[in-house]
Structure formats: structure tokens, C-alpha cells
Enzyme design. Structure first.
Site, PDB file in Angstrom:
ATOM      1  N   ASP A  61       0.829  -1.205   0.000  1.00 52.32           N
ATOM      2  CA  ASP A  61       0.000   0.000   0.000  1.00 52.32           C
ATOM      3  C   ASP A  61       0.863   1.254   0.000  1.00 52.32           C
ATOM      4  OD1 ASP A  61      -1.986  -1.836   0.232  1.00 52.32           O
ATOM      5  OD2 ASP A  61      -2.904  -0.996   2.030  1.00 52.32           O
ATOM      6  N   SER A 450      -5.749   5.169   4.620  1.00 53.08           N
ATOM      7  CA  SER A 450      -4.700   4.419   5.290  1.00 53.08           C
ATOM      8  C   SER A 450      -4.928   4.498   6.791  1.00 53.08           C
ATOM      9  CB  SER A 450      -3.341   5.020   4.941  1.00 53.08           C
ATOM     10  OG  SER A 450      -2.357   4.601   5.847  1.00 53.08           O
TER      11      SER A 450
END
Length: 538
Positions: A61, A450
Site C-alpha cells: 500500500d 490508510s
């Protein structure tokens, strides 16, 4: 064929135990997992089994953040679960150890465990150690926020380079209470991982020992016929949600726990998260909303310490079975904690009296949205919409300082179907915070954030724009009101005007018409239901 790989009759007379791991050289979260897989194999051998290692994918990510590549992240959760399922089914392994180290690989492995329901245990690859700049611990969060600070003239290029070079000092997953570390805590709170295994760093010798013991635990589970669905009860999920709210964990855990529950035959809804949030205090002072990193939590006692604090107030189901073969209560009683510390506070003197992941509903999100309020000094925000149909367009506007105090940045068509893949928005949110606008600008998206995101950021807006949700009807300058105390998010536009816009609205064409992302978009459901891919037979 097994004999061609060096096995003998005595090896083949023992249970065959898979060692599924997400080793690769794509990300520091996973770069060391091959070594841990070897230790798991040793544990399996010691327990009387025959190990068989295999790997599956894992997407970084952090590296894909802010790019088109980030659309692959949530999709990878499904591919990891599917590939582990296929390997175990194809080779008729009697059980398996699952080792993972990056955000979607943790739930992906656990989903496979619930789906297969064969004796199995999860073990985390471990957190990265914090970097150090000027005597202060830093993480990847600081690197992303430093970009915004540099762009706004609040940081020099030399200081930015120093943060870049120091923020990730070695192997392991991002160091704060971001998604990987949150899901590691969930694995332990659920009972799928050995007590104390969530928090030791990747480079700590205890990590190898935990992996070894996890290998032995699977053989013990096989002997006792203890399967994942025996552990993954509704009450176990209540324990996990309780821990999630108490630690101020990533909002992504909501998606993953709902999806995992579905695979285990346990129905979870957003209402379960909100019901528990109202009863559970926020007690862990962890980044991004607090000041400590995962390594600090490990030093004072890890997840067992969290559980012990909550157990004192009867907030945890104590009698549940875990993969250790002992109950939650027995696991906690056997653990050792640092008595004087300020990482985890008491339930009677918490950081907040209620949990941190707030479910919002209203005219902008009839089916729900989520905002994390850990470290958030304000709970209400009203502002004018700045509308963007792609994350890159929003980031460009932020970078060029076209976003001002009082704006509500709307990023849409980034949901599970619309992106597809429900991208995280850390690049944008960190740039906003880095420019000093964290309390002056809100962001609302049908995408995700996130675990490192902080500020007044609302994600998982449902229905998503591509499905005709109200977020797709927002126009530049519309007034939006968010109230985390009242759990509401509203588009302050008359119903008649919204009806007119709805009549004229047309869904944009898909971004992908073939390949993995197109398949995902054709199957994936709402974020409010875990963004799972449900088979369609008609």
C-alpha cells in the site's frame, strides 16, 4: 512426487501442514517472511507434522499509494484468500500456518482460514522499528506528511530527505497503529493468533519463536479438532471490535472484520461497531492519533495488556477458546505486563470515554460512512464542497494550494466498484495535514483511508457514487455538515434539487473492462457489507 522433493515414507505418514506466507521483495513488510516460514516449518516438524511451504501475493500500500496501482490493494485481499484456499484444497493439506505482513495480506490469510475451516493458526510478520530524526521516533506517516509540509514551504528539501531516508529503517510493517498492526491486534483478539504474538517487531528474536510455536499449535489443534470457526464466534468478533475501539485502530478493520465474519458464518453490521464503540473507552495512546508506535505497545505488554484492562471492567468475553488451546482469560493471566507505563491507560481514566471509529449516517451516506476521531480535536465540521472524480485531481489541487480552510474535499468514484478497488487516500490526507490544514479542511470519499490517516476524514461513504449514491450528486459549492458527536453526515441541498440531479445523473463507464480489476468490479459489494466478492449464479 513428494519423494521427488526429498520426503520419505515416515514424512508422508504424518499430517501434511501448509505454510502459507506472503514473502516477496515488493515491500519491507514481507521481505523477511521466507525466514519466518522456515521457523514455522521447524515448529511443525517438532509437533509431529510434515510442512509444505508456499507463497501468495502481497501488494505494498505504501509504495502504490497515490497511484493507479493502489486500486490493486483491496483486490489483493480476495486474491490472497482465493489462492490460499486453492492451494490447501488442491493438495488436501490437513491444516496450515498463515504468515502475513502487509495490510491486505493479514485479512486475506484469515479469510482463507475461515473459508477452509481446517486446523490453522495465524502469525504476523511483525512491525518495523521506528526511524529516528532529531531524537524523535518517526514512521512512514511522517514521510507522507513531510511532502505536504515541503510543498507548503514549511520544510526544507534537506529535512524532507532526512525524513525519507530514516522513516523505514528495516524489515517489518509500517510502525504506527496503521492497518497491518491493527489487523495483527485483531488476529490476537479474535483468538486466531497466539497470545502476545501481534506486537514484537519483525527483527526481534521473539518473532521467530512465535512462528515456531505457531507451527506446533496447528498440530495441537489438529489433534484436538479445533477449527477456525470454533474460534470465530460472534462473541469473538465482539472482543475484536472492543479491542479495535479501545486502541484507536484503522478504519480498514471494519471492512475486514465484516468480510471475515461472512466467511465464518457470522453476520456483522456497522451497527455492531457503533453499539460497541459507545460502551468502550479509547485507552491506547498510539499513532496516528497518539504519540506511541507499535514497538512501544510491545514493550509494555502488547495485546494481552489491552485485554486485561478491558477484562477488569467485564468488557471482554473471557471464556472463549483460542488457538493456544486456552481461554482468553487463561492467556491474559499467563502474560506479563509493565506496571508503570503511559502507553495504555486505565478504563477509568481514558483518552476518550468512547471508541474512535464512528459510524456516520445521513443524506450524504444513507448506508453509512466512517470517521476515526482518535486525536481529532474537533467533532463537527460544516463547509463548502470541492468536488473531484479521481484522487489524482484532488491531490493536484492540494499540491497547488487550491484547497482552503472551510473546504470539504469530495473524492468520488473511488469506491469498491467505482475505482475499482476503493483506493486509500493517504497521499491526499497527509498533504492536507502537512500543509497545516488538518483541522480546517474535511475530506469525504467513497474510497478508503490508510491507517496512518489523521484529521477530519470521512471514508467508506455508502452507497458509493458508481452505485447512484448521493455522493455522486454533490456539486461544487454545496454545503456539507458533518457531526461526529451526532453521528451524522448531510448534504444540505433541498430534496427537490437532489431529485432533479438524480434524474440527470448517469454512471460513468468502467475504468477497467477486462482483467482482474474488471472481474472484481463485477462481483464486489458495498463497503458497508465488507466489500466482499459474492458469487453470482444468475
Amino acid at each position: 512426487m513428494y519423494k521427488a522433493m526429498g520426503l520419505g515414507d515416515s514424512d508422508l505418514a504424518k499430517p501434511l501442514i501448509g505454510v502459507a506466507n506472503t514473502w516477496n521483495e515488493a515491500t519491507p513488510c514481507n521481505v523477511h517472511l521466507n525466514l519466518l516460514a522456515n521457523k514455522a516449518s521447524e515448529g511443525i516438524l517438532a509437533g509431529g507434522g510434515t510442512p509444505r511451504q508456499f507463497v501468495t501475493i502481497a501488494v505494498s500500500d505504501g509504495i502504490s499509494m497515490g497511484t493507479e496501482g493502489m486500486k490493486s490493494s483491496l483486490v489483493s485481499r480476495e486474491i490472497i484468500a482465493d489462492s490460499v484456499e486453492l492451494m490447501i484444497r488442491a493438495h488436501e493439506y490437513d491444516g496450515f500456518v498463515g504468515i502475513a505482513g502487509c495490510d491486505k495480506s493479514l485479512p486475506g490469510i484469515m479469510i482463507a482460514m475461515a473459508r477452509l475451516n481446517r486446523p490453522s493458526a495465524f502469525v504476523y510478520g511483525g512491525t518495523i522499528m521506528p526511524g529516528v530524526v532529531g531524537g524523535k521516533d518517526i514512521t512512514i506517516q511522517d514521510a507522507f506528511e513531510a511532502v505536504g509540509a515541503f510543498e507548503s514551504g514549511r520544510m526544507s528539501a534537506e529535512d524532507l530527505k532526512e525524513v525519507e531516508d530514516a522513516s523505514c529503517p528495516g524489515a517489518g510493517s509500517c510502525g504506527g497503529l496503521y492497518t497491518a498492526n491493527t489487523m495483527a491486534c485483531m488476529s490476537e483478539a479474535l483468538g486466531l493468533a497466539l497470545p502476545g504474538s501481534a506486537t514484537p517487531p519483525a527483527v526481534d528474536g521473539r518473532r521467530s519463536q512465535f512462528v515456531f510455536e505457531t507451527g506446533r499449535a496447528v498440530l495441537q489443534a489438529l489433534e484436538e479438532d479445533l477449527k477456525p470457526r470454533d474460534i470465530l464466534t460472534f462473541e469473538a468478533f465482539e472482543n475484536a471490535i472492543t479491542v479495535l475501539q479501545a486502541i484507536g485502530g484503522s478504519t480498514n478493520a471494519i471492512l475486514h472484520l465484516i468480510a471475515l465474519g461472512r466467511e465464518a458464518g457470522v453476520k456483522l453490521t456497522l451497527d455492531d461497531f457503533e453499539r460497541i464503540r459507545k460502551k468502550v473507552p479509547h485507552i491506547a495512546d498510539l499513532r496516528p492519533g497518539g504519540k506511541y508506535v507499535m514497538y512501544d505497545l510491545d514493550k509494555v505488554g502488547g495485546v494481552p495488556l489491552i485485554l486485561s484492562k478491558l477484562m477488569e471492567k467485564k468488557m471482554i468475553h473471557e471464556s472463549l477458546t483460542t488457538i493456544s488451546g486456552r481461554s482468553v482469560r487463561e492467556n491474559v493471566k499467563a502474560a506479563r505486563f509493565l506496571k508503570v507505563q503511559d502507553v495504555v491507560l486505565s478504563v477509568d481514566d481514558p483518552i476518550r470515554k468512547t471508541g474512535t471509529d464512528v459510524i456516520l449516517r445521513g443524506s450524504l451516506a444513507p448506508d453509512g460512512a466512517v470517521v476515526k476521531v482518535a486525536g481529532l480535536p474537533i467533532m463537527k465540521f460544516t463547509g463548502k464542497a470541492r468536488v473531484f472524480n479521481r484522487e489524482e485531481l484532488a491531490f493536484d489541487a492540494v499540491s497547488k494550494k487550491k484547497i482552503s480552510a472551510g473546504d470539504v474535499v469530495i473524492i468520488r468514484y473511488e469506491g469498491p466498484r467505482g475505482g475499482p478497488g476503493m483506493r486509500e487516500m493517504l497521499q491526499v490526507t497527509a498533504a492536507i495535514v502537512g500543509q497545516g490544514l488538518g483541522q480546517d479542511v474535511a475530506l469525504v470519499t467513497d474510497g478508503r483511508f490508510s491507517g496512518a490517516t489523521r484529521g477530519f476524514m470521512v471514508g467508506h461513504v455508502c452507497p458509493e457514487a458508481i452505485a447512484g449514491g448521493p455522493i455522486g450528486l454533490v456539486e461544487e459549492g454545496d454545503e456539507i455538515r458533518i457531526d461526529a458527536d451526532a453521528q451524522t453526515i448531510d448534504l444540505l441541498v433541498p430534496a427537490k434539487e437532489l431529485a432533479r440531479r438524480k434524474k440527470e445523473w448517469k454512471a460513468p463507464p468502467p475504468n477497467y473492462e477486462w482483467g482482474a480489476l474488471a472481474k472484481y468490479a463485477s462481483l464486489v459489494g458495498s463497503a458497508s457489507e465488507g466489500a466482499v466478492c459474492a458469487p453470482k449464479f444468475s
